[in-house]
Scaffold this active site. Structure first.
Site, short mmCIF file in Angstrom:
data_model
loop_
_atom_site.label_atom_id
_atom_site.label_comp_id
_atom_site.label_asym_id
_atom_site.label_seq_id
_atom_site.Cartn_x
_atom_site.Cartn_y
_atom_site.Cartn_z
N ASP A 89 15.63 9.00 42.95
CA ASP A 89 15.39 9.18 41.52
C ASP A 89 16.37 10.24 41.01
O ASP A 89 16.24 11.42 41.36
CB ASP A 89 13.95 9.66 41.25
CG ASP A 89 12.90 8.62 41.63
OD1 ASP A 89 13.23 7.64 42.32
OD2 ASP A 89 11.73 8.82 41.25
N LYS A 151 13.23 5.87 34.45
CA LYS A 151 12.03 6.68 34.68
C LYS A 151 11.88 7.66 33.52
O LYS A 151 12.88 8.20 33.03
CB LYS A 151 12.16 7.39 36.02
CG LYS A 151 11.06 8.38 36.36
CD LYS A 151 11.32 8.97 37.76
CE LYS A 151 10.41 10.14 38.07
NZ LYS A 151 10.67 10.71 39.41
N LYS A 180 9.55 3.30 35.60
CA LYS A 180 8.64 4.22 36.28
C LYS A 180 8.16 5.26 35.28
O LYS A 180 8.99 5.90 34.61
CB LYS A 180 9.32 4.90 37.47
CG LYS A 180 8.45 5.94 38.18
CD LYS A 180 9.15 6.52 39.40
CE LYS A 180 8.35 7.66 40.02
NZ LYS A 180 8.99 8.21 41.25
#
Length: 215
Positions: A89, A151, A180
């Site tokens: 990430d 995300k 996400k």
């Protein structure tokens, strides 16, 4: 629905100890979470604890500010992949995005994705700092750079995920990239609301409470 299948069980506090990581991984195994999301220095320990399990190792790149050099992010990603991370990430460079330097943002994501290869790369937008237009632009840049997810948040900004952000991200990304949601997600109702909106993964440090109280 089995909410645990959506959860990256997360511990990104800089004060996290080895004992804390052991507890996190034990919980991930006991509750069948999709993955654990940890800082890179803990990858070797977590890899050993989770060997022979289905729990994914997720780590973070350029965390939590995203404002280091592209070379630094690429090298960090390379190290973590070598240490066994399944997913990364990375924090988008918010300053570049807000400056309109879109090609630099896209190229940075592309270079990190090149290192990640067939594994999953999620791009953290840190939506709390962005306008609606900037969120839409960031999603498009991540799609163009072949990232796998966008995300919402690091959890270190002034606020985390919001329903409004996710709706906007879904509209911008369509089915071309997954989403996400992370930051401030603490209960099963909220998780289910995000899943209903099309979110494919949830980042939370409250995973145990969420799955225990999901019925």
């Amino acid at each position: 629905m089995h909410l645990e299948n959506f959860i990256d069980h997360t511990l990104l506090r800089p004060t996290a100890t080895g004992k804390d990581i052991i507890q996190l991984c034990t919980e991930a195994l006991n509750y069948n979470f999709y993955g654990v999301c940890i800082n890179g220095c803990h990858l070797p320990l977590a890899k050993d604890l989770l060997k022979d399990s289905k729990v994914k190792l997720v780590s973070v790149v350029g965390f939590p500010l995203g404002s280091m050099s592209t070379k630094a992010k690429v090298n960090e990603a390379m190290v973590y992949m070598e240490q066994g991370a399944h997913e990364l990430d990375m924090v988008l460079n918010v300053g570049w995005l807000r400056s309109g330097d879109y090609m630099a943002v896209q190229e940075e994501i592309r270079q990190v994705k090149e290192v990640v290869g067939n594994n999953v790369l999620k791009v953290i937008l840190e939506t709390c700092y962005l306008t609606d237009t900037e969120i839409i632009t960031a999603c498009k840049l991540a799609v163009n750079a072949k990232a796998d997810f966008v995300k919402t948040s690091t959890g270190f900004g002034p606020r985390g995920a919001s329903i409004e952000d996710v709706i906007l991200m879904k509209k911008a990304a369509g089915n071309r990239i997954k989403i996400k949601a992370s930051g401030g997600i603490k209960d099963a109702v909220t998780v289910q609301n995000y899943i209903d909106l099309g979110v494919a993964r949830i980042g939370t440090s409250s995973g145990v409470a969420i799955v225990v109280n999901q019925n």
